[in-house]
Scaffold this motif. Structure first.
Motif, PDB file in Angstrom:
ATOM      1  N   LEU A 189     -11.658 -31.049  69.422  1.00  0.00           N
ATOM      2  CA  LEU A 189     -12.805 -30.596  69.679  1.00  0.00           C
ATOM      3  C   LEU A 189     -14.019 -31.559  69.907  1.00  0.00           C
TER       4      LEU A 189
ATOM      5  N   ILE B 238     -18.665 -33.170  65.896  1.00  0.00           N
ATOM      6  CA  ILE B 238     -19.673 -32.347  65.272  1.00  0.00           C
ATOM      7  C   ILE B 238     -21.016 -33.353  65.670  1.00  0.00           C
TER       8      ILE B 238
ATOM      9  N   ARG C 176     -16.590 -17.907  65.523  1.00  0.00           N
ATOM     10  CA  ARG C 176     -17.087 -19.321  65.452  1.00  0.00           C
ATOM     11  C   ARG C 176     -16.396 -19.807  64.291  1.00  0.00           C
TER      12      ARG C 176
ATOM     13  N   TRP D 208     -23.150 -26.122  60.741  1.00  0.00           N
ATOM     14  CA  TRP D 208     -22.931 -26.259  62.202  1.00  0.00           C
ATOM     15  C   TRP D 208     -21.995 -25.359  62.501  1.00  0.00           C
TER      16      TRP D 208
ATOM     17  N   TYR E 261     -19.452 -23.889  65.929  1.00  0.00           N
ATOM     18  CA  TYR E 261     -18.689 -24.240  66.936  1.00  0.00           C
ATOM     19  C   TYR E 261     -18.195 -22.922  67.575  1.00  0.00           C
TER      20      TYR E 261
ATOM     21  N   ASN F 288     -17.523 -24.191  74.173  1.00  0.00           N
ATOM     22  CA  ASN F 288     -17.085 -25.611  73.522  1.00  0.00           C
ATOM     23  C   ASN F 288     -18.393 -26.450  73.200  1.00  0.00           C
ATOM     24  N   SER F 289     -18.924 -25.793  72.131  1.00  0.00           N
ATOM     25  CA  SER F 289     -20.074 -26.756  71.841  1.00  0.00           C
ATOM     26  C   SER F 289     -20.545 -26.308  70.519  1.00  0.00           C
ATOM     27  N   TRP F 290     -21.129 -27.387  69.582  1.00  0.00           N
ATOM     28  CA  TRP F 290     -21.770 -26.921  68.398  1.00  0.00           C
ATOM     29  C   TRP F 290     -23.225 -26.616  68.207  1.00  0.00           C
TER      30      TRP F 290
END
Length: 171
Positions: free
Chosen positions: A23, A26, A45, A56, A58, A63-65
């Motif tokens: 992924l 972070i 998530r 956090w 995801y 495709n993001s935190w």
């Protein structure tokens, strides 16, 4: 999902179980060695919690935190702060639709909208994962949604995260 020790790297096993992918890292500026990962089904998530540097989320479709909250450290974000133990924190998904997380005397639940509520401290002392007489094993009962904790004295306790949360010792 798996988290690399002392790393911002998170791996995902393919649905067929034959290969791993990485992924995006972070994006926390600092990290502990021992954060915790848990899939939060009701949000769709993956949640990563570092005892010192925050929580956090995801989002697989983006495709993001996203930074959700602070824990012990002050990163200047101004986000809500939820203190907990630095190293031996935990996060478990409850089938009643909440994520239970924390460590030491500080235990919280997050609902599907991201609202965090403080739950009562365990009557036996700290809830810390790891090894030794003061540490615990923490699991979620997939049927009832209750959080099961075996403490350092080998006692079984149950946290019902519904409402304001209640602890019961099991025999």
């Amino acid at each position: 999902y798996d988290h690399g020790y002392d790393s911002f790297t998170v791996y995902k096993l393919s649905s067929g179980g034959s290969s791993w992918s990485t992924l995006p890292p972070i994006p926390s500026g600092s990290k502990q060695c021992c954060g915790t990962l848990e899939w939060f089904d009701d949000q769709g998530r993956l949640i990563w919690i570092d005892g010192d540097w925050g929580g956090w989320s995801y989002n697989p479709s983006a495709n993001s935190w996203t930074h959700l909250f602070r824990t012990n450290g002050n990163d200047g974000s101004g986000l809500p702060q939820y203190p907990m133990s630095s190293y031996t924190n935990f996060a478990r998904y409850s089938s009643i639709g909440v994520l239970v997380f924390g460590g030491s005397n500080n235990i919280y639940k997050m609902d599907s909208l991201g609202t965090v509520t403080t739950l009562p401290s365990a009557p036996f002392g700290n809830v810390n994962t790891g090894t030794g007489s003061s540490c615990c094993s923490v699991a979620a009962d997939p049927v009832s949604g209750r959080i099961l904790v075996i403490n350092g004295s080998n006692q079984l306790w149950e946290l019902n995260p519904a409402g304001s949360g209640t602890w019961t010792q099991k025999t």
